[in-house]
Write an enzyme that holds these catalytic residues in place. Structure first.
Site, short mmCIF file in Angstrom:
data_model
loop_
_atom_site.label_atom_id
_atom_site.label_comp_id
_atom_site.label_asym_id
_atom_site.label_seq_id
_atom_site.Cartn_x
_atom_site.Cartn_y
_atom_site.Cartn_z
N ILE A 1 0.83 -1.19 0.00
CA ILE A 1 0.00 0.00 0.00
C ILE A 1 0.87 1.25 0.00
O ILE A 1 1.98 1.26 0.54
CB ILE A 1 -0.96 -0.01 1.22
CG1 ILE A 1 -2.12 0.96 1.04
CG2 ILE A 1 -0.21 0.20 2.53
CD1 ILE A 1 -3.28 0.72 2.00
N CYS A 2 0.36 2.32 -0.64
CA CYS A 2 1.00 3.63 -0.60
C CYS A 2 -0.13 4.65 -0.44
O CYS A 2 -1.18 4.33 0.10
CB CYS A 2 1.87 3.89 -1.84
SG CYS A 2 0.95 4.02 -3.39
N ARG A 3 0.04 5.85 -0.93
CA ARG A 3 -1.00 6.87 -0.77
C ARG A 3 -2.18 6.61 -1.69
O ARG A 3 -3.34 6.64 -1.27
CB ARG A 3 -0.42 8.26 -1.03
CG ARG A 3 -1.43 9.38 -0.86
CD ARG A 3 -0.75 10.74 -0.98
NE ARG A 3 -1.68 11.81 -0.73
CZ ARG A 3 -2.33 12.46 -1.70
NH1 ARG A 3 -2.14 12.15 -2.96
NH2 ARG A 3 -3.16 13.43 -1.39
N MET B 1 -3.86 4.35 0.77
CA MET B 1 -4.28 4.85 2.08
C MET B 1 -5.40 5.88 1.97
O MET B 1 -6.17 6.04 2.92
CB MET B 1 -3.09 5.44 2.84
CG MET B 1 -2.10 4.40 3.36
SD MET B 1 -2.81 3.22 4.55
CE MET B 1 -3.26 4.31 5.91
#
Length: 109
Positions: A60-62, A88
């Site tokens: 996961i990232c932004r 996120m």
């Protein structure tokens, strides 16, 4: 590329957060492993030590772009990895908990 939605990420799964330090400190999913994409190749051993053997790695990232890059790298290494679609931002919008290192409520940068 293997992708899952936030709603498909169950409690207790192995979650790898590849955002940078300032993003992580603002807020992250509780229990996630943090290895920034900028340090990922150098710190790859940390992932192999922490990830469950024969288990799936949810990356996961932004918003999903950086995590997609890491997911593709992991798949090429033979790791069962999936990108968390929307990152996120969608995690927080879906009401999933976002915390600081101290366990206080956090937010997504």
């Amino acid at each position: 590329m293997p992708t899952v939605g936030v709603a498909d990420v169950g409690d207790g799964v192995f979650l790898l957060d590849v955002r940078e330090d300032d993003e992580w400190q603002a807020g992250h999913a509780e229990g996630a492993l943090h290895i920034p994409i900028s340090e990922f190749v150098a710190r790859y051993g940390e992932l192999t030590e922490a990830a469950p053997q024969d288990g799936r790695v949810h990356v996961i990232c932004r918003s999903g772009g950086r995590s997609a890059q890491v997911t593709m790298y992991l798949v090429q290494q033979g790791v069962d990895a999936v990108n968390v679609d929307g990152g996120m931002q969608v995690w927080q919008a879906a009401g999933r908990p976002v915390v600081t290192d101290e366990g206080d409520p956090g937010h997504v940068l």
